[in-house]
Design a protein around this motif. Sequence first.
Motif, PDB file in Angstrom:
ATOM      1  N   ALA A 122     -71.432 -30.176  20.942  1.00  0.00           N
ATOM      2  CA  ALA A 122     -70.675 -31.424  21.114  1.00  0.00           C
ATOM      3  C   ALA A 122     -69.191 -31.185  20.843  1.00  0.00           C
ATOM      4  N   LEU A 123     -68.879 -30.390  19.825  1.00  0.00           N
ATOM      5  CA  LEU A 123     -67.470 -30.076  19.548  1.00  0.00           C
ATOM      6  C   LEU A 123     -66.860 -29.318  20.720  1.00  0.00           C
ATOM      7  N   LYS A 124     -67.578 -28.350  21.261  1.00  0.00           N
ATOM      8  CA  LYS A 124     -67.026 -27.600  22.402  1.00  0.00           C
ATOM      9  C   LYS A 124     -66.719 -28.533  23.574  1.00  0.00           C
ATOM     10  N   GLU A 125     -67.591 -29.517  23.820  1.00  0.00           N
ATOM     11  CA  GLU A 125     -67.368 -30.462  24.917  1.00  0.00           C
ATOM     12  C   GLU A 125     -66.146 -31.342  24.658  1.00  0.00           C
ATOM     13  N   VAL A 126     -66.023 -31.869  23.450  1.00  0.00           N
ATOM     14  CA  VAL A 126     -64.888 -32.727  23.102  1.00  0.00           C
ATOM     15  C   VAL A 126     -63.585 -31.927  23.179  1.00  0.00           C
ATOM     16  N   GLN A 131     -58.631 -30.334  26.318  1.00  0.00           N
ATOM     17  CA  GLN A 131     -57.996 -29.068  26.691  1.00  0.00           C
ATOM     18  C   GLN A 131     -57.531 -28.290  25.458  1.00  0.00           C
ATOM     19  N   LEU A 132     -58.401 -28.261  24.443  1.00  0.00           N
ATOM     20  CA  LEU A 132     -58.147 -27.492  23.228  1.00  0.00           C
ATOM     21  C   LEU A 132     -59.051 -26.266  23.240  1.00  0.00           C
ATOM     22  N   PRO A 133     -58.495 -25.092  23.109  1.00  0.00           N
ATOM     23  CA  PRO A 133     -59.335 -23.896  23.060  1.00  0.00           C
ATOM     24  C   PRO A 133     -60.302 -23.956  21.867  1.00  0.00           C
ATOM     25  N   CYS A 134     -61.568 -23.717  22.154  1.00  0.00           N
ATOM     26  CA  CYS A 134     -62.595 -23.757  21.116  1.00  0.00           C
ATOM     27  C   CYS A 134     -63.643 -22.697  21.430  1.00  0.00           C
ATOM     28  N   LYS A 135     -63.821 -21.801  20.492  1.00  0.00           N
ATOM     29  CA  LYS A 135     -64.824 -20.752  20.643  1.00  0.00           C
ATOM     30  C   LYS A 135     -65.762 -20.825  19.449  1.00  0.00           C
ATOM     31  N   ILE A 136     -67.041 -20.997  19.729  1.00  0.00           N
ATOM     32  CA  ILE A 136     -68.067 -21.036  18.686  1.00  0.00           C
ATOM     33  C   ILE A 136     -69.205 -20.147  19.143  1.00  0.00           C
ATOM     34  N   ALA A 137     -69.652 -19.274  18.259  1.00  0.00           N
ATOM     35  CA  ALA A 137     -70.749 -18.365  18.591  1.00  0.00           C
ATOM     36  C   ALA A 137     -71.737 -18.293  17.430  1.00  0.00           C
ATOM     37  N   LYS A 138     -72.939 -17.883  17.765  1.00  0.00           N
ATOM     38  CA  LYS A 138     -73.950 -17.670  16.731  1.00  0.00           C
ATOM     39  C   LYS A 138     -73.559 -16.459  15.893  1.00  0.00           C
ATOM     40  N   VAL A 139     -73.740 -16.581  14.597  1.00  0.00           N
ATOM     41  CA  VAL A 139     -73.502 -15.466  13.688  1.00  0.00           C
ATOM     42  C   VAL A 139     -74.769 -14.611  13.703  1.00  0.00           C
ATOM     43  N   PRO A 140     -74.653 -13.299  13.892  1.00  0.00           N
ATOM     44  CA  PRO A 140     -75.849 -12.456  14.003  1.00  0.00           C
ATOM     45  C   PRO A 140     -76.514 -12.202  12.644  1.00  0.00           C
ATOM     46  N   GLY A 151     -66.547 -20.055  14.406  1.00  0.00           N
ATOM     47  CA  GLY A 151     -65.586 -20.024  15.496  1.00  0.00           C
ATOM     48  C   GLY A 151     -64.238 -20.553  15.100  1.00  0.00           C
ATOM     49  N   THR A 152     -63.464 -20.863  16.146  1.00  0.00           N
ATOM     50  CA  THR A 152     -62.092 -21.332  15.961  1.00  0.00           C
ATOM     51  C   THR A 152     -61.804 -22.438  16.964  1.00  0.00           C
ATOM     52  N   LEU A 153     -61.124 -23.459  16.488  1.00  0.00           N
ATOM     53  CA  LEU A 153     -60.629 -24.539  17.328  1.00  0.00           C
ATOM     54  C   LEU A 153     -59.112 -24.507  17.207  1.00  0.00           C
ATOM     55  N   THR A 154     -58.418 -24.478  18.341  1.00  0.00           N
ATOM     56  CA  THR A 154     -56.960 -24.441  18.330  1.00  0.00           C
ATOM     57  C   THR A 154     -56.416 -25.822  18.666  1.00  0.00           C
ATOM     58  N   THR A 155     -55.593 -26.353  17.763  1.00  0.00           N
ATOM     59  CA  THR A 155     -54.941 -27.647  17.973  1.00  0.00           C
ATOM     60  C   THR A 155     -53.431 -27.433  17.959  1.00  0.00           C
ATOM     61  N   ALA A 156     -52.696 -28.500  18.217  1.00  0.00           N
ATOM     62  CA  ALA A 156     -51.229 -28.407  18.180  1.00  0.00           C
ATOM     63  C   ALA A 156     -50.734 -28.019  16.789  1.00  0.00           C
ATOM     64  N   ALA A 157     -51.538 -28.323  15.755  1.00  0.00           N
ATOM     65  CA  ALA A 157     -51.151 -27.988  14.377  1.00  0.00           C
ATOM     66  C   ALA A 157     -51.575 -26.584  13.975  1.00  0.00           C
ATOM     67  N   GLY A 158     -52.286 -25.878  14.860  1.00  0.00           N
ATOM     68  CA  GLY A 158     -52.719 -24.518  14.554  1.00  0.00           C
ATOM     69  C   GLY A 158     -54.222 -24.353  14.667  1.00  0.00           C
ATOM     70  N   ASP A 159     -54.675 -23.168  14.305  1.00  0.00           N
ATOM     71  CA  ASP A 159     -56.102 -22.846  14.405  1.00  0.00           C
ATOM     72  C   ASP A 159     -56.876 -23.440  13.235  1.00  0.00           C
ATOM     73  N   ILE A 160     -58.086 -23.890  13.550  1.00  0.00           N
ATOM     74  CA  ILE A 160     -59.015 -24.374  12.532  1.00  0.00           C
ATOM     75  C   ILE A 160     -60.218 -23.434  12.550  1.00  0.00           C
ATOM     76  N   ASN A 161     -60.469 -22.813  11.409  1.00  0.00           N
ATOM     77  CA  ASN A 161     -61.617 -21.932  11.238  1.00  0.00           C
ATOM     78  C   ASN A 161     -62.855 -22.809  11.044  1.00  0.00           C
ATOM     79  N   LEU A 162     -63.936 -22.525  11.769  1.00  0.00           N
ATOM     80  CA  LEU A 162     -65.152 -23.338  11.735  1.00  0.00           C
ATOM     81  C   LEU A 162     -66.334 -22.515  11.238  1.00  0.00           C
ATOM     82  N   LEU A 163     -67.146 -23.103  10.374  1.00  0.00           N
ATOM     83  CA  LEU A 163     -68.395 -22.479   9.953  1.00  0.00           C
ATOM     84  C   LEU A 163     -69.464 -23.558   9.866  1.00  0.00           C
ATOM     85  N   PHE A 164     -70.529 -23.387  10.643  1.00  0.00           N
ATOM     86  CA  PHE A 164     -71.666 -24.302  10.667  1.00  0.00           C
ATOM     87  C   PHE A 164     -72.814 -23.636   9.909  1.00  0.00           C
ATOM     88  N   VAL A 165     -73.287 -24.299   8.844  1.00  0.00           N
ATOM     89  CA  VAL A 165     -74.352 -23.742   8.010  1.00  0.00           C
ATOM     90  C   VAL A 165     -75.554 -24.681   8.028  1.00  0.00           C
TER      91      VAL A 165
END
Length: 193
Positions: A122-126, A131-140, A151-165
């Motif tokens: 859902a985050l990748k779709e939003v 038009q915000l670069p967003c890369k999320i991948a499964k952690v092996p 992954g990382t979401l890039t906004t006008a304020a900079g990159d946001i580091n993402l971790l889904f647990v």
Amino acid sequence: MGESIYAWTKTPQEHQTFLDRYAKPDALRITHLNHALKFKRNSRYVRNIERAVLSASTPANDRKLAFWSSVTYHNLVLDPLKSLDHRPSHAQFRAGWKEVLEFAEPLAVKQILVYGVSSADALKEVAAQRQLPCKIAKVPQKINNCIPRAGTLTTAAGDINLLFVLHPSRPFSWRKWSALIQERLSLDGSSWV
């Protein structure tokens, strides 16, 4: 970032009281304060995340206070769910991420720790819609039968580091999750005493 609030009511009157309470703008803040800052309260999701972030089975109260005072806590799903069996819909996750993106820039959010892995698509779709670069991948690395996402979401304020647990209210090995959290997020433990 928490996932949702559940309506734990048994009678129609309790349900109405619940709805009235969560119609107020500070309802989540009060709920979270009651769970996170009342240290004797056995709120599994709060205590597990504290253990994982602070890398301690029984963190001292001053460390817990410092931790919870240094973060912004938000629930992704904006509507109360009817029961523990009710799972958020994809549309609810999308609506939640739209809201998160509204406050992420003004707050200069640099990282988000997400309880649960179900909302990543859902985050990748939003992000794509905005038009915000967003890369999320499964952690092996499977932990507690769950495959984390990062992954990382890039906004006008900079990159946001993402971790889904794994949601910490589930059977949650805080030691295993702590190792991943320490590896993937920038945690300045000195600021937590």
